[in-house]
Scaffold this active site. Sequence first.
Site, PDB file in Angstrom:
ATOM      1  N   ARG A  46       0.816  -1.224   0.000  1.00 20.86           N
ATOM      2  CA  ARG A  46       0.000   0.000   0.000  1.00 20.86           C
ATOM      3  C   ARG A  46       0.850   1.275   0.000  1.00 20.86           C
ATOM      4  O   ARG A  46       0.422   2.312  -0.504  1.00 20.86           O
ATOM      5  CB  ARG A  46      -0.933   0.015   1.215  1.00 20.86           C
ATOM      6  CG  ARG A  46      -2.098  -0.943   1.095  1.00 20.86           C
ATOM      7  CD  ARG A  46      -2.826  -1.045   2.389  1.00 20.86           C
ATOM      8  NE  ARG A  46      -1.906  -1.399   3.465  1.00 20.86           N
ATOM      9  CZ  ARG A  46      -2.233  -1.583   4.726  1.00 20.86           C
ATOM     10  NH1 ARG A  46      -3.489  -1.421   5.112  1.00 20.86           N
ATOM     11  NH2 ARG A  46      -1.335  -1.910   5.635  1.00 20.86           N
ATOM     12  N   HIS A 172      10.284 -22.440   4.325  1.00 20.72           N
ATOM     13  CA  HIS A 172      11.670 -22.057   4.014  1.00 20.72           C
ATOM     14  C   HIS A 172      12.694 -23.046   4.585  1.00 20.72           C
ATOM     15  O   HIS A 172      13.839 -23.062   4.162  1.00 20.72           O
ATOM     16  CB  HIS A 172      11.963 -20.612   4.439  1.00 20.72           C
ATOM     17  CG  HIS A 172      12.121 -20.427   5.907  1.00 20.72           C
ATOM     18  ND1 HIS A 172      11.071 -20.163   6.735  1.00 20.72           N
ATOM     19  CD2 HIS A 172      13.206 -20.466   6.699  1.00 20.72           C
ATOM     20  CE1 HIS A 172      11.500 -20.058   7.969  1.00 20.72           C
ATOM     21  NE2 HIS A 172      12.797 -20.234   7.981  1.00 20.72           N
ATOM     22  N   LYS A 176      16.811 -24.903   3.121  1.00 17.44           N
ATOM     23  CA  LYS A 176      18.088 -24.935   3.844  1.00 17.44           C
ATOM     24  C   LYS A 176      18.952 -26.085   3.333  1.00 17.44           C
ATOM     25  O   LYS A 176      18.474 -27.203   3.129  1.00 17.44           O
ATOM     26  CB  LYS A 176      17.835 -25.113   5.353  1.00 17.44           C
ATOM     27  CG  LYS A 176      17.225 -23.870   6.000  1.00 17.44           C
ATOM     28  CD  LYS A 176      17.010 -24.097   7.472  1.00 17.44           C
ATOM     29  CE  LYS A 176      16.273 -22.939   8.105  1.00 17.44           C
ATOM     30  NZ  LYS A 176      17.079 -21.733   8.246  1.00 17.44           N
ATOM     31  N   GLU A 210      14.410 -21.535  20.032  1.00 16.42           N
ATOM     32  CA  GLU A 210      14.692 -20.122  19.757  1.00 16.42           C
ATOM     33  C   GLU A 210      15.027 -19.430  21.077  1.00 16.42           C
ATOM     34  O   GLU A 210      14.460 -19.785  22.108  1.00 16.42           O
ATOM     35  CB  GLU A 210      13.455 -19.421  19.191  1.00 16.42           C
ATOM     36  CG  GLU A 210      12.909 -19.979  17.900  1.00 16.42           C
ATOM     37  CD  GLU A 210      11.701 -19.161  17.440  1.00 16.42           C
ATOM     38  OE1 GLU A 210      11.831 -18.436  16.461  1.00 16.42           O
ATOM     39  OE2 GLU A 210      10.646 -19.249  18.096  1.00 16.42           O
ATOM     40  N   ASP A 229       2.702 -22.496  14.949  1.00 13.32           N
ATOM     41  CA  ASP A 229       3.748 -21.666  14.344  1.00 13.32           C
ATOM     42  C   ASP A 229       4.925 -22.510  13.841  1.00 13.32           C
ATOM     43  O   ASP A 229       5.529 -22.173  12.826  1.00 13.32           O
ATOM     44  CB  ASP A 229       4.248 -20.643  15.386  1.00 13.32           C
ATOM     45  CG  ASP A 229       5.254 -19.668  14.789  1.00 13.32           C
ATOM     46  OD1 ASP A 229       4.997 -19.162  13.679  1.00 13.32           O
ATOM     47  OD2 ASP A 229       6.303 -19.413  15.424  1.00 13.32           O
ATOM     48  N   HIS A 234       7.279 -26.467   9.726  1.00 18.22           N
ATOM     49  CA  HIS A 234       8.707 -26.831   9.650  1.00 18.22           C
ATOM     50  C   HIS A 234       8.996 -28.200  10.274  1.00 18.22           C
ATOM     51  O   HIS A 234       9.694 -29.031   9.693  1.00 18.22           O
ATOM     52  CB  HIS A 234       9.569 -25.799  10.377  1.00 18.22           C
ATOM     53  CG  HIS A 234       9.309 -24.385   9.961  1.00 18.22           C
ATOM     54  ND1 HIS A 234       9.151 -24.023   8.651  1.00 18.22           N
ATOM     55  CD2 HIS A 234       9.168 -23.246  10.685  1.00 18.22           C
ATOM     56  CE1 HIS A 234       8.935 -22.711   8.583  1.00 18.22           C
ATOM     57  NE2 HIS A 234       8.929 -22.231   9.812  1.00 18.22           N
TER      58      HIS A 234
HETATM   59  P1  NAP Z   1       4.927  -7.406   7.428  1.00 19.52           P
HETATM   60  O1  NAP Z   1       6.258  -6.874   7.806  1.00 19.52           O
HETATM   61  O2  NAP Z   1       3.745  -7.043   8.262  1.00 19.52           O
HETATM   62  O3  NAP Z   1       4.654  -6.947   5.915  1.00 19.52           O
HETATM   63  C1  NAP Z   1       3.407  -7.063   5.318  1.00 19.52           C
HETATM   64  C2  NAP Z   1       3.488  -6.508   3.919  1.00 19.52           C
HETATM   65  O4  NAP Z   1       2.187  -6.542   3.354  1.00 19.52           O
HETATM   66  C3  NAP Z   1       3.948  -5.073   3.843  1.00 19.52           C
HETATM   67  O5  NAP Z   1       4.683  -4.857   2.663  1.00 19.52           O
HETATM   68  C4  NAP Z   1       2.639  -4.304   3.791  1.00 19.52           C
HETATM   69  O6  NAP Z   1       2.859  -3.028   3.234  1.00 19.52           O
HETATM   70  C5  NAP Z   1       1.822  -5.227   2.898  1.00 19.52           C
HETATM   71  N1  NAP Z   1       0.379  -5.045   3.070  1.00 19.52           N
HETATM   72  C6  NAP Z   1      -0.315  -5.004   4.238  1.00 19.52           C
HETATM   73  N2  NAP Z   1      -1.625  -4.808   3.989  1.00 19.52           N
HETATM   74  C7  NAP Z   1      -1.761  -4.727   2.646  1.00 19.52           C
HETATM   75  C8  NAP Z   1      -2.858  -4.538   1.777  1.00 19.52           C
HETATM   76  N3  NAP Z   1      -4.111  -4.382   2.248  1.00 19.52           N
HETATM   77  N4  NAP Z   1      -2.636  -4.522   0.459  1.00 19.52           N
HETATM   78  C9  NAP Z   1      -1.386  -4.696  -0.055  1.00 19.52           C
HETATM   79  N5  NAP Z   1      -0.306  -4.885   0.718  1.00 19.52           N
HETATM   80  C10 NAP Z   1      -0.484  -4.898   2.060  1.00 19.52           C
HETATM   81  O7  NAP Z   1       4.924  -8.984   7.337  1.00 19.52           O
HETATM   82  P2  NAP Z   1       6.185  -9.942   7.052  1.00 19.52           P
HETATM   83  O8  NAP Z   1       6.863 -10.225   8.339  1.00 19.52           O
HETATM   84  O9  NAP Z   1       6.980  -9.405   5.928  1.00 19.52           O
HETATM   85  O10 NAP Z   1       5.465 -11.294   6.645  1.00 19.52           O
HETATM   86  C11 NAP Z   1       4.834 -11.474   5.401  1.00 19.52           C
HETATM   87  C12 NAP Z   1       4.249 -12.884   5.369  1.00 19.52           C
HETATM   88  O11 NAP Z   1       5.290 -13.823   5.499  1.00 19.52           O
HETATM   89  C13 NAP Z   1       3.297 -13.174   6.517  1.00 19.52           C
HETATM   90  O12 NAP Z   1       2.305 -14.066   6.089  1.00 19.52           O
HETATM   91  C14 NAP Z   1       4.178 -13.864   7.533  1.00 19.52           C
HETATM   92  O13 NAP Z   1       3.447 -14.707   8.396  1.00 19.52           O
HETATM   93  C15 NAP Z   1       5.081 -14.648   6.621  1.00 19.52           C
HETATM   94  N6  NAP Z   1       6.373 -14.961   7.207  1.00 19.52           N
HETATM   95  C16 NAP Z   1       7.187 -13.975   7.673  1.00 19.52           C
HETATM   96  C17 NAP Z   1       8.419 -14.304   8.200  1.00 19.52           C
HETATM   97  C18 NAP Z   1       9.369 -13.244   8.683  1.00 19.52           C
HETATM   98  O14 NAP Z   1      10.476 -13.612   9.070  1.00 19.52           O
HETATM   99  N7  NAP Z   1       9.013 -11.989   8.665  1.00 19.52           N
HETATM  100  C19 NAP Z   1       8.827 -15.642   8.263  1.00 19.52           C
HETATM  101  C20 NAP Z   1       7.975 -16.625   7.758  1.00 19.52           C
HETATM  102  C21 NAP Z   1       6.751 -16.274   7.232  1.00 19.52           C
HETATM  103  P3  NAP Z   1       1.831  -1.782   3.404  1.00 19.52           P
HETATM  104  O15 NAP Z   1       1.498  -1.697   4.855  1.00 19.52           O
HETATM  105  O16 NAP Z   1       2.576  -0.624   2.853  1.00 19.52           O
HETATM  106  O17 NAP Z   1       0.654  -2.150   2.577  1.00 19.52           O
END
Ligand code: NAP
Length: 479
Positions: A46, A172, A176, A210, A229, A234
Amino acid sequence: MSFTADRLLLFGATGDLAQRMLLPSLCALGVDKLIAPDLRIIGTARQDLDDQGYRNFTRAALEKFLPPDRRGSMAEFLNRLHYQPLDANDTAHFHSLAEKVGPIERGLSIFLSTAPSLFEPTIAGLVAGGLTGDKVRIGLEKPLGTDLETSREINDAVASAFSEDRIFRIDHYLGKETVQNLLALRFANIMFEPLWNAAHIDHVQITVAETVGLESRAGYYDGAGALRDMVQNHMLQLLALVAMEPPASFDATAVRDEKVKALRALRLTHPDETVTGQYRKGAIDGQPVAGYDDELGRDSDTETYVAIKAHIDNWRWKGVPFYLRTGKRMPQRRTEIVVQFRQVPHSIFAGRGARTEPNRLVIGIQPEENISLSLMAKVPGLDRDGIRLRAVPLDIAMPDAFAGPTKRIAYERLLLDLIEGDQTLFVRRDEVEAQWDWIDAIRASWAEHGVRPKSYTAGSWGPSAAVALTERDGATWHE
Ligand code: NAP
């Protein structure tokens, strides 16, 4: 259909995962010339940015998260990047996105790195924008639902626009190197497979420990807990790789057919065979840390630790427990698989006072990637007072054994496979559903028996009941 995409569309392009893993992985692949020079990467979220704004944003992420020796000049990579602001809940926005993507010629790979609640509207938007079809594939980040029913809803929504051979469900851990090495160890060596069964293995342990607590994930984590989780995805994938029968080849169908059979053979777990915990204040590396409730700011029954004695009801694994444990605020960050072999059937050294210990194979996945096999050896000496035997490790530290190849981020492999269309290291729908089936039954039994997490001190290895879980079988957690 086999194609290498010339466009990659990244949803959640400004998120934490994109900054820490996806953009650094893509840049490293570009520097190593593993992706085509004309691969265009289009980011969307967004946040109101233009192409240049997103390039600046990405530069900052790369400087923070990618080591300098893997960055190259960055300019070539940054020039591949484009950006289109979009709210995934607004179908109309997908028309401008489609314009930004341009005509799909060689192929488009899409990666959804957003909250799963956005998957369904995103699919609807992709359909409306004409961003589906035979030359489009889609990668989905976990979590895929919160139970079997919600996972089915997501899978149905994705399946309404993409055939299964174009859906790439990401775990992921499968990217690995040591996890893939488990397959090499089992199936590229003659010496393990004949012993890889109930006749020779006493039990298997899988640990994902962790040191971190809740971090900034309260909103997600408190609704999920350790079982959903970590174990659902995993740990069950690791279990499946240890337990599966030999696939006929290293290809997506053969490997996933065998994994799903192992997952479907998991026996329903009795609550007595599980231990749940929640950390209280304590210390990690000598630094005081708060308890879960304090971090959360309220009371909660979410488990931050779970240990399970799992059983696989098939010929190979009859009577061999698979002990799984995962927790937050453990004393060390460590992911490992331990295969504990049985005692030799008869010790010829017993009459000379020597004791034998059963062999043990430890596969370290993180932070260190190594494989260690403990073997009995004679302690040097003239043995006038009897023979002494001691377990000595046969160690392979992977980075030392393979000094040349670069240590890669797991997502490098997975992104490349998504671009090129290799599904071997992605999770098929029937696997996800078998995983949820087993997890849902555990949660239902916890609810039925009123199971609530026991307290454990941050910096410990979990509630004492987890020690009893293994010790009543004569086994000990590897620590
Ligand atoms: P995050 O930091 O909250 O990022 C979410 C992303 O989605 C941001 O780019 C946000 O940008 C965008 N977004 C949110 N609402 C939106 C909307 N209505 N329309 C379009 N874009 C939107 O989350 P994250 O940690 O990167 O995780 C992303 C996914 O990967 C999740 O499902 C999470 O469970 C999974 N995951 C994450 C990790 C990790 O290490 N972070 C590990 C494994 C899995 P805007 O707010 O600008 O829209």
